[in-house]
Design a protein around this motif. Structure first.
Motif, PDB file in Angstrom:
ATOM      1  N   TYR A   1      -8.019  -0.804   5.446  1.00  0.00           N
ATOM      2  CA  TYR A   1      -8.826  -0.610   6.678  1.00  0.00           C
ATOM      3  C   TYR A   1      -7.874  -0.536   8.047  1.00  0.00           C
ATOM      4  O   TYR A   1      -7.188  -1.779   8.022  1.00  0.00           O
ATOM      5  CB  TYR A   1     -10.088  -1.445   6.792  1.00  0.00           C
ATOM      6  CG  TYR A   1     -11.067  -1.211   5.724  1.00  0.00           C
ATOM      7  CD1 TYR A   1     -12.235  -0.262   6.057  1.00  0.00           C
ATOM      8  CD2 TYR A   1     -11.348  -1.998   4.649  1.00  0.00           C
ATOM      9  CE1 TYR A   1     -13.112   0.014   5.045  1.00  0.00           C
ATOM     10  CE2 TYR A   1     -12.271  -1.514   3.696  1.00  0.00           C
ATOM     11  CZ  TYR A   1     -13.173  -0.610   4.075  1.00  0.00           C
ATOM     12  OH  TYR A   1     -14.354  -0.590   3.157  1.00  0.00           O
ATOM     13  N   SER A   2      -8.163  -0.176   8.967  1.00  0.00           N
ATOM     14  CA  SER A   2      -7.631  -0.465  10.289  1.00  0.00           C
ATOM     15  C   SER A   2      -8.692  -0.352  11.241  1.00  0.00           C
ATOM     16  O   SER A   2      -9.962  -0.024  11.183  1.00  0.00           O
ATOM     17  CB  SER A   2      -6.753   0.637  10.640  1.00  0.00           C
ATOM     18  OG  SER A   2      -7.342   1.843  10.920  1.00  0.00           O
TER      19      SER A   2
ATOM     20  N   GLN B   1     -11.854   1.769  10.282  1.00  0.00           N
ATOM     21  CA  GLN B   1     -11.555   3.199   9.534  1.00  0.00           C
ATOM     22  C   GLN B   1     -10.950   2.894   8.292  1.00  0.00           C
ATOM     23  O   GLN B   1     -10.156   2.105   7.994  1.00  0.00           O
ATOM     24  CB  GLN B   1     -10.781   4.088  10.511  1.00  0.00           C
ATOM     25  CG  GLN B   1     -10.142   5.460   9.755  1.00  0.00           C
ATOM     26  CD  GLN B   1      -8.938   6.223  10.433  1.00  0.00           C
ATOM     27  OE1 GLN B   1      -8.130   5.353  11.001  1.00  0.00           O
ATOM     28  NE2 GLN B   1      -9.239   7.317  10.318  1.00  0.00           N
ATOM     29  N   TYR B   2     -11.384   3.424   7.155  1.00  0.00           N
ATOM     30  CA  TYR B   2     -10.934   3.368   5.910  1.00  0.00           C
ATOM     31  C   TYR B   2      -9.691   4.353   5.593  1.00  0.00           C
ATOM     32  O   TYR B   2      -9.921   5.594   5.734  1.00  0.00           O
ATOM     33  CB  TYR B   2     -11.976   3.384   4.788  1.00  0.00           C
ATOM     34  CG  TYR B   2     -11.386   2.872   3.415  1.00  0.00           C
ATOM     35  CD1 TYR B   2     -10.869   1.687   2.964  1.00  0.00           C
ATOM     36  CD2 TYR B   2     -11.240   3.736   2.423  1.00  0.00           C
ATOM     37  CE1 TYR B   2     -10.262   1.478   1.788  1.00  0.00           C
ATOM     38  CE2 TYR B   2     -10.934   3.490   1.232  1.00  0.00           C
ATOM     39  CZ  TYR B   2     -10.434   2.130   0.885  1.00  0.00           C
ATOM     40  OH  TYR B   2     -10.077   1.860  -0.527  1.00  0.00           O
ATOM     41  N   LEU B   3      -8.592   3.864   5.315  1.00  0.00           N
ATOM     42  CA  LEU B   3      -7.337   4.888   5.149  1.00  0.00           C
ATOM     43  C   LEU B   3      -7.318   5.113   3.475  1.00  0.00           C
ATOM     44  O   LEU B   3      -6.869   4.155   2.761  1.00  0.00           O
ATOM     45  CB  LEU B   3      -6.176   4.174   5.554  1.00  0.00           C
ATOM     46  CG  LEU B   3      -6.092   3.695   7.031  1.00  0.00           C
ATOM     47  CD1 LEU B   3      -4.922   3.134   7.448  1.00  0.00           C
ATOM     48  CD2 LEU B   3      -6.277   5.126   7.921  1.00  0.00           C
ATOM     49  N   ASP B   4      -7.929   6.240   3.043  1.00  0.00           N
ATOM     50  CA  ASP B   4      -8.112   6.635   1.743  1.00  0.00           C
ATOM     51  C   ASP B   4      -6.916   6.234   0.867  1.00  0.00           C
ATOM     52  O   ASP B   4      -6.777   5.708  -0.239  1.00  0.00           O
ATOM     53  CB  ASP B   4      -8.622   7.997   1.565  1.00  0.00           C
ATOM     54  CG  ASP B   4     -10.042   7.907   1.446  1.00  0.00           C
ATOM     55  OD1 ASP B   4     -10.530   7.099   0.590  1.00  0.00           O
ATOM     56  OD2 ASP B   4     -10.737   9.007   1.537  1.00  0.00           O
ATOM     57  N   GLU B   5      -5.771   7.088   1.312  1.00  0.00           N
ATOM     58  CA  GLU B   5      -4.692   7.248   0.569  1.00  0.00           C
ATOM     59  C   GLU B   5      -3.821   5.794   0.359  1.00  0.00           C
ATOM     60  O   GLU B   5      -3.640   5.484  -0.746  1.00  0.00           O
ATOM     61  CB  GLU B   5      -3.642   8.172   1.275  1.00  0.00           C
ATOM     62  CG  GLU B   5      -4.179   9.522   1.157  1.00  0.00           C
ATOM     63  CD  GLU B   5      -3.127  10.427   2.029  1.00  0.00           C
ATOM     64  OE1 GLU B   5      -2.319   9.785   2.824  1.00  0.00           O
ATOM     65  OE2 GLU B   5      -3.103  11.441   1.712  1.00  0.00           O
TER      66      GLU B   5
ATOM     67  N   ALA C   1       0.760  -1.281  -0.059  1.00  0.00           N
ATOM     68  CA  ALA C   1       0.083   0.105  -0.081  1.00  0.00           C
ATOM     69  C   ALA C   1       1.154   1.423  -0.127  1.00  0.00           C
ATOM     70  O   ALA C   1       0.636   2.400  -0.823  1.00  0.00           O
ATOM     71  CB  ALA C   1      -1.057   0.008   1.223  1.00  0.00           C
ATOM     72  N   GLU C   2       1.806   1.124   0.658  1.00  0.00           N
ATOM     73  CA  GLU C   2       2.879   2.389   0.840  1.00  0.00           C
ATOM     74  C   GLU C   2       3.429   2.527  -0.422  1.00  0.00           C
ATOM     75  O   GLU C   2       3.569   4.103  -0.841  1.00  0.00           O
ATOM     76  CB  GLU C   2       3.858   2.154   2.034  1.00  0.00           C
ATOM     77  CG  GLU C   2       3.412   2.000   3.342  1.00  0.00           C
ATOM     78  CD  GLU C   2       3.173   0.787   3.579  1.00  0.00           C
ATOM     79  OE1 GLU C   2       3.026  -0.031   2.834  1.00  0.00           O
ATOM     80  OE2 GLU C   2       2.589   0.281   4.721  1.00  0.00           O
TER      81      GLU C   2
ATOM     82  N   TYR D   1      -4.013  -4.934   9.808  1.00  0.00           N
ATOM     83  CA  TYR D   1      -4.363  -4.136   9.014  1.00  0.00           C
ATOM     84  C   TYR D   1      -5.076  -5.064   7.859  1.00  0.00           C
ATOM     85  O   TYR D   1      -4.917  -5.967   7.727  1.00  0.00           O
ATOM     86  CB  TYR D   1      -3.476  -3.398   8.354  1.00  0.00           C
ATOM     87  CG  TYR D   1      -3.003  -1.913   9.115  1.00  0.00           C
ATOM     88  CD1 TYR D   1      -3.776  -0.791   9.328  1.00  0.00           C
ATOM     89  CD2 TYR D   1      -1.861  -2.189  10.057  1.00  0.00           C
ATOM     90  CE1 TYR D   1      -3.402   0.177  10.092  1.00  0.00           C
ATOM     91  CE2 TYR D   1      -1.315  -1.213  10.676  1.00  0.00           C
ATOM     92  CZ  TYR D   1      -2.236   0.132  11.070  1.00  0.00           C
ATOM     93  OH  TYR D   1      -1.811   1.078  11.568  1.00  0.00           O
ATOM     94  N   ILE D   2      -6.290  -4.457   7.320  1.00  0.00           N
ATOM     95  CA  ILE D   2      -7.064  -5.306   6.387  1.00  0.00           C
ATOM     96  C   ILE D   2      -6.665  -4.663   4.964  1.00  0.00           C
ATOM     97  O   ILE D   2      -7.115  -3.633   4.377  1.00  0.00           O
ATOM     98  CB  ILE D   2      -8.423  -4.932   6.755  1.00  0.00           C
ATOM     99  CG1 ILE D   2      -8.772  -5.473   8.328  1.00  0.00           C
ATOM    100  CG2 ILE D   2      -9.432  -5.786   5.941  1.00  0.00           C
ATOM    101  CD1 ILE D   2      -9.803  -4.785   8.979  1.00  0.00           C
ATOM    102  N   TYR D   3      -6.015  -5.651   4.255  1.00  0.00           N
ATOM    103  CA  TYR D   3      -5.442  -5.353   2.762  1.00  0.00           C
ATOM    104  C   TYR D   3      -6.517  -5.679   1.770  1.00  0.00           C
ATOM    105  O   TYR D   3      -7.115  -6.866   1.918  1.00  0.00           O
ATOM    106  CB  TYR D   3      -4.018  -6.054   2.869  1.00  0.00           C
ATOM    107  CG  TYR D   3      -2.983  -5.334   3.598  1.00  0.00           C
ATOM    108  CD1 TYR D   3      -2.394  -4.152   3.290  1.00  0.00           C
ATOM    109  CD2 TYR D   3      -2.860  -5.637   4.888  1.00  0.00           C
ATOM    110  CE1 TYR D   3      -1.290  -3.504   3.853  1.00  0.00           C
ATOM    111  CE2 TYR D   3      -1.778  -5.196   5.621  1.00  0.00           C
ATOM    112  CZ  TYR D   3      -1.177  -4.110   5.091  1.00  0.00           C
ATOM    113  OH  TYR D   3      -0.068  -3.420   6.081  1.00  0.00           O
TER     114      TYR D   3
END
Ligand code: SF4
Length: 424
Positions: A385-386, A377-381, A69-70, A354-356
């Motif tokens: 999800y966390s 929480q959805y991490l948009d960037e 993701a990063e 974390y949910i990938y």
């Protein structure tokens, strides 16, 4: 001159930490090299340089390989910069994270900076895209990878600074397990599981010895190493014959049948074995689908770490905390296991869940969060999800527990020795 640049993206906070080549990048570049002029850009090691500094008069395609993701996030920033300054360049984006986004149906197909997403294996599909670009044909927004049916040999010298990086040999592709937090299982929908022929592995190792010398480090890459015990034992015996002075790193499941290959393994020099144990709580292991028989799994894990420790085989064991349904009792079970075995477990990683994308957990996130009473929480960037809060803990509390166990139970020197040999 390079018609296509294949980019190893940079990952914030990890610069210069990795010593191993990005396998995905090298695999695609090696597959393309016979057909087209290709250059690997290691932006990971040179993050302050702009990708356009590598352009030459021939460059028309830039392909980013996003393993996580990063790196997807940083690749997107670079892709947007390129599109602004060089709108005619064709930008491709592939790698494991893109495959996960595709599997979960959330590929950002409206992203104007990316001309084409390439989920799945890229060896064949990217070659076809390059030919289409040469013929000035229109490129579809998504080109699904084709099953290569074999693992290509790698051309190590294509990698910048290859002499100072650890070469990898791909032992197999995909995984025959179905852990709910992992996207390996999902990848099987695109490409079949491949267990590489021993003769091909041998040939690749001999090539590495020719390039690097016989005392090099070698990363044996693949989630299935140790699963096919006959292949593993034969490979290890052959390695002892061809490259007995090399230092090896690879992954194993803690419940694998290591007894069947421990003899040849003990003869080799092992830099590090990576064990992804994940949890020592039966109920969490079951929820993770890590094993059909969690009790047996924990017993086998205990035996493996004891044996590897007794035999002085360096290893690193990783755990996940904060999975669905995690509570004070399940955390205590995992902590208890770690503390009881801390003399054997000298290097551990404990990470928050974390949910990938591309995983069972991601595809069922709404239902699971409802069932287990979690606030997510959805991490948009990053497009993942966390879990912000679950029954007994907040996400931040889980994070603190992870760090405190790591600080308590790691032998810092040993940790550095086995952990710094990471792979991507
Ligand atoms: S976590 Fe490991 S064993 Fe489980 S599916 Fe992924 S690669 Fe396979």
């Amino acid at each position: 001159m390079a018609f296509i640049l294949v980019v190893n993206p940079y990952v914030p906070g990890q610069v210069k930490q990795d010593k191993v080549m990005n396998m995905g990048v090298l695999t695609v570049a090696s597959a393309l090299a016979d057909e087209v002029d290709v250059k690997i850009v290691d932006h990971y090691s040179n993050p302050t340089r702009s990708i356009s500094e590598w352009f030459d008069t021939d460059t028309q395609v830039v392909a980013f390989s996003c393993s996580g993701a990063e790196s997807y996030y940083t690749s997107l920033i670079e892709a947007r910069k390129i599109k602004l300054g060089y709108p005619d360049k064709v930008i491709l984006m592939g790698g494991q994270h893109i495959s996960g986004l595709f599997q979960s149906g959330i590929l950002p197909v409206n992203e104007v900076a990316v001309d084409c997403f390439t989920p799945g294996p890229g060896e064949i599909s990217i070659g076809k895209i390059v030919n289409a670009v040469k013929k000035r044909e229109k490129i579809p927004k998504v080109v699904l990878g084709e099953d290569p049916r074999k693992i290509y040999s790698l051309n190590y010298s294509l990698y910048p600074d290859w002499k100072n990086l650890i070469p990898c040999v791909e032992i197999g592709r995909g995984c025959n397990h179905s852990c709910n937090f992992c996207n390996s299982e999902n990848m099987r929908k695109i490409s079949r599981y491949i267990c590489r022929d021993v003769s091909e592995v041998d040939r690749e190792v001999k090539t590495i010895v020719d390039y690097y010398g016989d005392d090099t480090d070698i990363f044996l890459f693949g989630s299935i190493f140790g699963e096919n015990t006959r292949q593993t034992a034969t490979v290890l015996n052959d390695l002892y014959e061809f490259a007995p002075r090399a230092k090896y790193t690879f992954n194993l499941r803690t419940d694998c049948q290591w007894e069947k290959f421990i003899d040849p393994l003990e003869k080799l020099k092992i830099r590090s074995v990576f064990f992804g144990m994940e949890s020592a709580s039966k109920s969490i292991l079951k929820k993770m689908n890590k094993s059909r028989n969690p009790e047996h799994y924990i017993e086998r894990s205990k035996m493996a770490i004891k044996k590897f420790s007794e035999e002085n085989i360096p290893f690193f064991t990783s755990f996940i905390l904060g999975y669905w349904g995690e509570n004070q009792d399940t955390i205590n079970e995992t902590k208890c296991f770690i503390y009881k075995n801390r003399d054997c477990l000298r290097a551990i990683g404990v990470n928050r869940f974390y949910i990938y994308p591309g995983t069972y957990d991601f595809d069922n996130v709404q239902e699971l969060s409802h069932v287990y009473g979690c606030k997510i929480q959805y991490l948009d960037e990053l497009q993942l999800y966390s879990i912000l809060r679950q029954r007994d803990f907040t996400g931040e509390e889980i994070e603190k527990i992870c760090r405190s166990i790591e600080i308590d139970c790691n032998d810092p020197d040993y940790y550095e020795k086995v952990r710094s040999w990471r792979f991507r």
